[in-house]
Design a protein around this motif. Structure first.
Motif, PDB file in Angstrom:
ATOM      1  N   GLN A 210       0.828  -1.206   0.000  1.00 36.88           N
ATOM      2  CA  GLN A 210       0.000   0.000   0.000  1.00 36.88           C
ATOM      3  C   GLN A 210       0.861   1.253   0.000  1.00 36.88           C
ATOM      4  O   GLN A 210       0.524   2.252  -0.644  1.00 36.88           O
ATOM      5  CB  GLN A 210      -0.926  -0.015   1.223  1.00 36.88           C
ATOM      6  CG  GLN A 210      -1.916   1.121   1.274  1.00 36.88           C
ATOM      7  CD  GLN A 210      -2.936   1.086   0.143  1.00 36.88           C
ATOM      8  OE1 GLN A 210      -3.213   0.037  -0.420  1.00 36.88           O
ATOM      9  NE2 GLN A 210      -3.484   2.247  -0.195  1.00 36.88           N
ATOM     10  N   LEU A 211       2.000   1.222   0.700  1.00 35.41           N
ATOM     11  CA  LEU A 211       2.908   2.368   0.694  1.00 35.41           C
ATOM     12  C   LEU A 211       3.431   2.631  -0.718  1.00 35.41           C
ATOM     13  O   LEU A 211       3.488   3.783  -1.166  1.00 35.41           O
ATOM     14  CB  LEU A 211       4.077   2.117   1.649  1.00 35.41           C
ATOM     15  CG  LEU A 211       5.146   3.218   1.698  1.00 35.41           C
ATOM     16  CD1 LEU A 211       4.587   4.496   2.306  1.00 35.41           C
ATOM     17  CD2 LEU A 211       6.374   2.730   2.472  1.00 35.41           C
ATOM     18  N   TYR A 212       3.798   1.577  -1.431  1.00 32.86           N
ATOM     19  CA  TYR A 212       4.296   1.744  -2.797  1.00 32.86           C
ATOM     20  C   TYR A 212       3.166   2.148  -3.736  1.00 32.86           C
ATOM     21  O   TYR A 212       3.386   2.933  -4.672  1.00 32.86           O
ATOM     22  CB  TYR A 212       4.989   0.464  -3.270  1.00 32.86           C
ATOM     23  CG  TYR A 212       6.460   0.454  -2.918  1.00 32.86           C
ATOM     24  CD1 TYR A 212       7.427   0.740  -3.870  1.00 32.86           C
ATOM     25  CD2 TYR A 212       6.894   0.192  -1.619  1.00 32.86           C
ATOM     26  CE1 TYR A 212       8.783   0.747  -3.561  1.00 32.86           C
ATOM     27  CE2 TYR A 212       8.235   0.195  -1.282  1.00 32.86           C
ATOM     28  CZ  TYR A 212       9.181   0.484  -2.262  1.00 32.86           C
ATOM     29  OH  TYR A 212      10.515   0.514  -1.941  1.00 32.86           O
ATOM     30  N   LEU A 213       1.968   1.649  -3.500  1.00 31.71           N
ATOM     31  CA  LEU A 213       0.831   2.060  -4.319  1.00 31.71           C
ATOM     32  C   LEU A 213       0.578   3.558  -4.183  1.00 31.71           C
ATOM     33  O   LEU A 213       0.191   4.229  -5.146  1.00 31.71           O
ATOM     34  CB  LEU A 213      -0.415   1.273  -3.904  1.00 31.71           C
ATOM     35  CG  LEU A 213      -1.700   1.561  -4.682  1.00 31.71           C
ATOM     36  CD1 LEU A 213      -1.576   1.128  -6.136  1.00 31.71           C
ATOM     37  CD2 LEU A 213      -2.885   0.885  -4.015  1.00 31.71           C
ATOM     38  N   ARG A 214       0.830   4.092  -2.982  1.00 28.62           N
ATOM     39  CA  ARG A 214       0.587   5.508  -2.713  1.00 28.62           C
ATOM     40  C   ARG A 214       1.853   6.347  -2.890  1.00 28.62           C
ATOM     41  O   ARG A 214       1.965   7.430  -2.321  1.00 28.62           O
ATOM     42  CB  ARG A 214       0.030   5.681  -1.290  1.00 28.62           C
ATOM     43  CG  ARG A 214      -1.372   5.130  -1.110  1.00 28.62           C
ATOM     44  CD  ARG A 214      -2.396   6.029  -1.802  1.00 28.62           C
ATOM     45  NE  ARG A 214      -3.752   5.508  -1.671  1.00 28.62           N
ATOM     46  CZ  ARG A 214      -4.376   4.780  -2.597  1.00 28.62           C
ATOM     47  NH1 ARG A 214      -3.751   4.484  -3.725  1.00 28.62           N
ATOM     48  NH2 ARG A 214      -5.601   4.359  -2.410  1.00 28.62           N
ATOM     49  N   ASP A 215       2.795   5.859  -3.695  1.00 26.76           N
ATOM     50  CA  ASP A 215       3.995   6.618  -4.046  1.00 26.76           C
ATOM     51  C   ASP A 215       4.816   7.012  -2.818  1.00 26.76           C
ATOM     52  O   ASP A 215       5.419   8.088  -2.765  1.00 26.76           O
ATOM     53  CB  ASP A 215       3.617   7.868  -4.848  1.00 26.76           C
ATOM     54  CG  ASP A 215       4.834   8.543  -5.473  1.00 26.76           C
ATOM     55  OD1 ASP A 215       5.789   7.820  -5.838  1.00 26.76           O
ATOM     56  OD2 ASP A 215       4.845   9.777  -5.560  1.00 26.76           O
ATOM     57  N   GLY A 216       4.818   6.143  -1.806  1.00 28.59           N
ATOM     58  CA  GLY A 216       5.659   6.387  -0.634  1.00 28.59           C
ATOM     59  C   GLY A 216       5.031   7.244   0.432  1.00 28.59           C
ATOM     60  O   GLY A 216       5.706   7.623   1.401  1.00 28.59           O
ATOM     61  N   VAL A 217       3.734   7.544   0.307  1.00 28.29           N
ATOM     62  CA  VAL A 217       3.036   8.380   1.291  1.00 28.29           C
ATOM     63  C   VAL A 217       2.111   7.499   2.122  1.00 28.29           C
ATOM     64  O   VAL A 217       1.378   6.655   1.582  1.00 28.29           O
ATOM     65  CB  VAL A 217       2.235   9.491   0.593  1.00 28.29           C
ATOM     66  CG1 VAL A 217       1.403  10.275   1.608  1.00 28.29           C
ATOM     67  CG2 VAL A 217       3.172  10.422  -0.173  1.00 28.29           C
ATOM     68  N   TRP A 218       2.121   7.689   3.447  1.00 30.54           N
ATOM     69  CA  TRP A 218       1.283   6.908   4.359  1.00 30.54           C
ATOM     70  C   TRP A 218       0.577   7.868   5.311  1.00 30.54           C
ATOM     71  O   TRP A 218       1.219   8.629   6.019  1.00 30.54           O
ATOM     72  CB  TRP A 218       2.146   5.925   5.139  1.00 30.54           C
ATOM     73  CG  TRP A 218       1.371   4.973   5.998  1.00 30.54           C
ATOM     74  CD1 TRP A 218       1.060   5.131   7.312  1.00 30.54           C
ATOM     75  CD2 TRP A 218       0.813   3.716   5.602  1.00 30.54           C
ATOM     76  NE1 TRP A 218       0.345   4.046   7.767  1.00 30.54           N
ATOM     77  CE2 TRP A 218       0.172   3.164   6.729  1.00 30.54           C
ATOM     78  CE3 TRP A 218       0.782   3.010   4.390  1.00 30.54           C
ATOM     79  CZ2 TRP A 218      -0.480   1.932   6.708  1.00 30.54           C
ATOM     80  CZ3 TRP A 218       0.120   1.787   4.356  1.00 30.54           C
ATOM     81  CH2 TRP A 218      -0.488   1.256   5.498  1.00 30.54           C
TER      82      TRP A 218
END
Length: 481
Positions: free
Chosen positions: A222-230
């Motif tokens: 999910q972190l990679y899906l969101r371009d490194g934003v959590w």
């Protein structure tokens, strides 16, 4: 397992057709070559389906094998953002003590980005050659194996490249990978305890050996899906995800018979390109699938040698289940899926209770390896069968150490010491006892067969471990064993 659950939702609310998930589960469970252990499906940032096949469970870590590599690459990206490493530096510059030994021009030209993308110039795996060259320092052994081509021009799946990347991160940070990642990645993501195997030098392997719950796989995806934003906070440097998940060097590795292969789509920084999206994966079916077009993440653990078939089933059943918008609710398929996921279970090994007329003979019976040595487990020298008040105890002796396992009832008997296991099985005839030992923090199952007629046993793996750990350590590292 995290103490902060992922946001959850019904499949329908996130545009997921539960009947497609049902079809995927049907296909997984119908294939005798696939033993599924866990599944988590996220859509639009919400957990819409999750389940574990008992005796596997949500809180237990699972050996991720080469899916560990994606965590290693993430550590390297963070170290680069902190100015501790540079991807265009020669690898040798981080190991000046090897300067005099490493004279091959191509070896000296290998850059950090080349080991990150497995494009060191070697045409094949170098692990055995590197170990033979230097059994104490794998980085030196690797650098002393001359590349066949110029670095950056060819791809070869090659464990020492990732080990070297991990060694660089551990050297420049002065920390293990897990210690370095804990405040930067694991804690912000809400990932609980993880454990990573170390080599004789005390380094975490990097290329394998990470044990983590399925939840950790899902959160990384999910972190990679969101371009490194959590949760609105940038954890990975801007641009890192795009760089790590693009094809750096084309490959043709893993193709069979002309069939489309998800191992022929290119390789990034310790991530594979797929026919759909990108992924990290590990031996025997450990997957982190990231599907940007569908805004979805699929985390999956299993025990199978048919990894391509698992992906084929994902593309066939799950991919079409991701629709463009929410589905009308309430949907009975959603409720049925939730109920099904809550009762997933692997069938226990077949077997009958001990034959009453032979109980005395089986009580305290000792068995030695058939043929004098256990071919798949040479250190396993004895099996003893002892009656208990509520079943039987099976004792495996390996290297002078005992592993006591309880056999009783119709299902799985779970134990946690000295390593988490589940045992099932029984008597197939009055002279034969067959028990199956599941090592619950790995994809591995050992089938032990005892023959009363000649007092011998055999032991064979369903999936063969890729390392040489003793049975008593066949789980997440827990200090000395």
């Amino acid at each position: 397992m995290s103490v902060h659950p992922l946001p959850s939702s019904t499949p329908a609310a996130q545009g997921v057709d539960a009947s497609g998930v049902h079809a995927f589960l049907d296909a997984l469970e119908a294939d005798p070559a696939i033993e599924p252990h866990s599944l988590m499906v996220l859509r639009h940032g919400h957990l819409v389906a999750s389940g574990w096949w008992a005796p596997y469970s949500a809180e237990r870590p699972h050996h991720l094998y080469s899916l560990s590599k994606s965590f290693t690459a993430t550590a390297a990206g963070l170290a680069a953002a902190e100015g501790l490493i540079r991807f265009d530096d020669p690898v040798i510059s981080y190991f000046p003590e090897f300067e005099a030994d490493v004279t091959d021009p191509r070896s000296r030209a290998v850059l950090v980005r080349h080991v990150a993308s497995m494009s060191s110039g070697h045409l094949a795996e170098t692990l055995d050659r590197a170990r033979e060259t230097d059994r104490e320092e794998l980085v030196r052994g690797f650098l002393l194996v001359p590349p066949d081509r110029d670095p950056g021009t060819v791809f070869a799946y090659n464990q020492p490249t990732t080990y070297t990347l991990a060694a660089i991160v551990q050297r420049v940070t002065g920390q293990s990978l897990t210690d370095y990642l804990r405040p930067r990645l694991l804690d912000p993501l809400g990932i609980g305890e993880v454990a990573w195997q170390r080599d004789r030098r005390g380094r975490e392997l990097g290329f394998s050996g990470l044990h983590a719950a399925t939840d950790a796989i899902a959160r990384l995806g999910q972190l990679y899906l969101r371009d490194g934003v959590w949760d609105g906070e940038r954890l990975l440097p801007e641009g890192w995800v795009a760089e790590a998940t693009r094809m750096h060097v084309a490959n043709a590795d893993g193709g069979t018979g002309g069939a489309p292969s998800d191992w022929q789509q290119g390789y990034g920084f310790q991530f594979w390109m797929s026919r759909h999206g990108f992924r990290g994966d590990g031996a025997y079916g450990q997957f982190c699938l990231v599907l940007p077009e569908q805004d979805a993440v699929i985390a999956l653990t299993a025990a199978t040698e048919e990894m391509q078939e698992v992906l084929n089933l994902v593309w066939e059943h799950l991919l079409p289940a991701f629709g463009p918008g929410p589905l009308a609710a309430p949907r009975p398929e959603d409720a049925a899926l939730g109920e099904r996921l809550a009762r997933l279970a692997l069938p226990p090994a077949p077997g009958k209770p001990a034959p009453p007329e032979r109980t005395e003979e089986w009580s305290g019976a000792a068995f030695t390896p058939y043929g004098g040595v256990c071919a798949e487990r040479p250190g396993l020298t004895a099996v003893d069968v002892t009656p208990l008040a509520d079943g039987w105890r099976l004792t495996l002796t390996e290297g002078g150490h005992r592993l006591d396992l309880r056999l009783g009832g119709d299902g799985w008997s779970v134990g946690d010491e000295p390593v988490p296991t589940a045992l099932s099985g029984g008597w197939t005839d009055p002279d034969t006892l067959v028990a199956e030992v599941v090592f619950l923090e790995t994809p591995h199952r050992l089938v032990v067969t005892c023959s009363l007629a000649d007092r011998t046993f055999t032991a064979r793996w369903r999936t063969v471990p890729l390392d040489t750990r003793p049975l008593r350590a066949m789980g997440a590292p827990r200090g000395s064993v």
